[in-house]
Scaffold this motif. Structure first.
Motif, PDB file in Angstrom:
ATOM      1  N   PHE A  82       0.816  -1.211   0.000  1.00 24.83           N
ATOM      2  CA  PHE A  82       0.000   0.000   0.000  1.00 24.83           C
ATOM      3  C   PHE A  82       0.852   1.264   0.000  1.00 24.83           C
ATOM      4  O   PHE A  82       0.331   2.355   0.136  1.00 24.83           O
ATOM      5  CB  PHE A  82      -0.941   0.004   1.211  1.00 24.83           C
ATOM      6  N   ARG A  83       2.176   1.093  -0.122  1.00 22.56           N
ATOM      7  CA  ARG A  83       3.052   2.260  -0.138  1.00 22.56           C
ATOM      8  C   ARG A  83       4.131   2.077  -1.187  1.00 22.56           C
ATOM      9  O   ARG A  83       4.459   0.952  -1.560  1.00 22.56           O
ATOM     10  CB  ARG A  83       3.671   2.540   1.236  1.00 22.56           C
ATOM     11  N   ASP A  84       4.654   3.200  -1.629  1.00 23.53           N
ATOM     12  CA  ASP A  84       5.764   3.201  -2.561  1.00 23.53           C
ATOM     13  C   ASP A  84       7.024   2.905  -1.758  1.00 23.53           C
ATOM     14  O   ASP A  84       7.516   3.758  -1.018  1.00 23.53           O
ATOM     15  CB  ASP A  84       5.852   4.565  -3.249  1.00 23.53           C
ATOM     16  N   THR A  85       7.537   1.688  -1.895  1.00 25.14           N
ATOM     17  CA  THR A  85       8.688   1.288  -1.087  1.00 25.14           C
ATOM     18  C   THR A  85       9.987   1.946  -1.545  1.00 25.14           C
ATOM     19  O   THR A  85      11.020   1.764  -0.899  1.00 25.14           O
ATOM     20  CB  THR A  85       8.834  -0.245  -1.080  1.00 25.14           C
ATOM     21  N   ASN A  86       9.937   2.716  -2.611  1.00 29.12           N
ATOM     22  CA  ASN A  86      11.107   3.497  -3.023  1.00 29.12           C
ATOM     23  C   ASN A  86      11.214   4.799  -2.232  1.00 29.12           C
ATOM     24  O   ASN A  86      12.244   5.467  -2.293  1.00 29.12           O
ATOM     25  CB  ASN A  86      11.059   3.804  -4.521  1.00 29.12           C
TER      26      ASN A  86
END
Length: 166
Positions: free
Chosen positions: A26-30
């Protein structure tokens, strides 16, 4: 290609192992993520209601947890909607670092992303982005604390379009 040649290829493809789907995030892991370094674990003791979670609408019911101090530290019991799945929780809640918790049976630490100064609203998530939740106590979540929690979640890379309020 003839039908006789295609048939063995289709049969072979049907026998190939299924490639597992990557875990939902659910999140941009970058984007970087930070846990709350000034978090005071003893102040989260009490009863919490789940007021929002990252999940498809209707994926699960809102839950709640009770966090109690014990001689060994903190213990948590209850049920939460984590990543769109109802998850039962029971057991020790270890503090593994500043703003980082590890519930019994969890596969990764939960990070405290934000808590208001009076410890009434708590935003939790994981670096993997597999879940994120908002917990509240003492009644309905006021708009100002919801706005603050949403800002912190977005700042930590969460996709607010996937946040479901209960």
């Amino acid at each position: 290609m003839s039908r006789l040649t295609a048939l063995p290829l289709l049969l072979l493809a049907a026998c190939a192992p299924k490639v597992p789907e990557p875990p939902q995030t659910f999140r941009d892991t970058n984007q970087p993520i930070w846990s709350n370094a000034v978090f005071e674990p003893a102040r989260i003791a009490g009863d919490w209601q789940e007021v929002a979670a990252f999940a498809q609408p209707g994926a699960c019911r809102p839950g709640g947890v009770a966090i109690r101090p014990t001689a060994a530290g903190l213990e948590m019991t209850g049920r939460l909607c984590l990543g769109g799945r109802e998850t039962a929780l029971a057991g020790p809640l270890a503090v593994t670092g500043p703003g980082r918790l590890l519930p019994a049976g969890a596969t990764e630490p939960w990070w405290v992303l934000w808590v208001d100064t009076d410890y009434r609203t708590l935003a939790l998530g994981t670096p993997s982005g597999r879940f994120g939740v908002l917990l509240n106590r003492g009644g309905p979540l006021p708009p100002d604390r919801l706005a603050a929690a949403r800002e912190i979640l977005e700042w930590n890379g969460y996709d607010l379009g996937r946040l479901t309020r209960f």
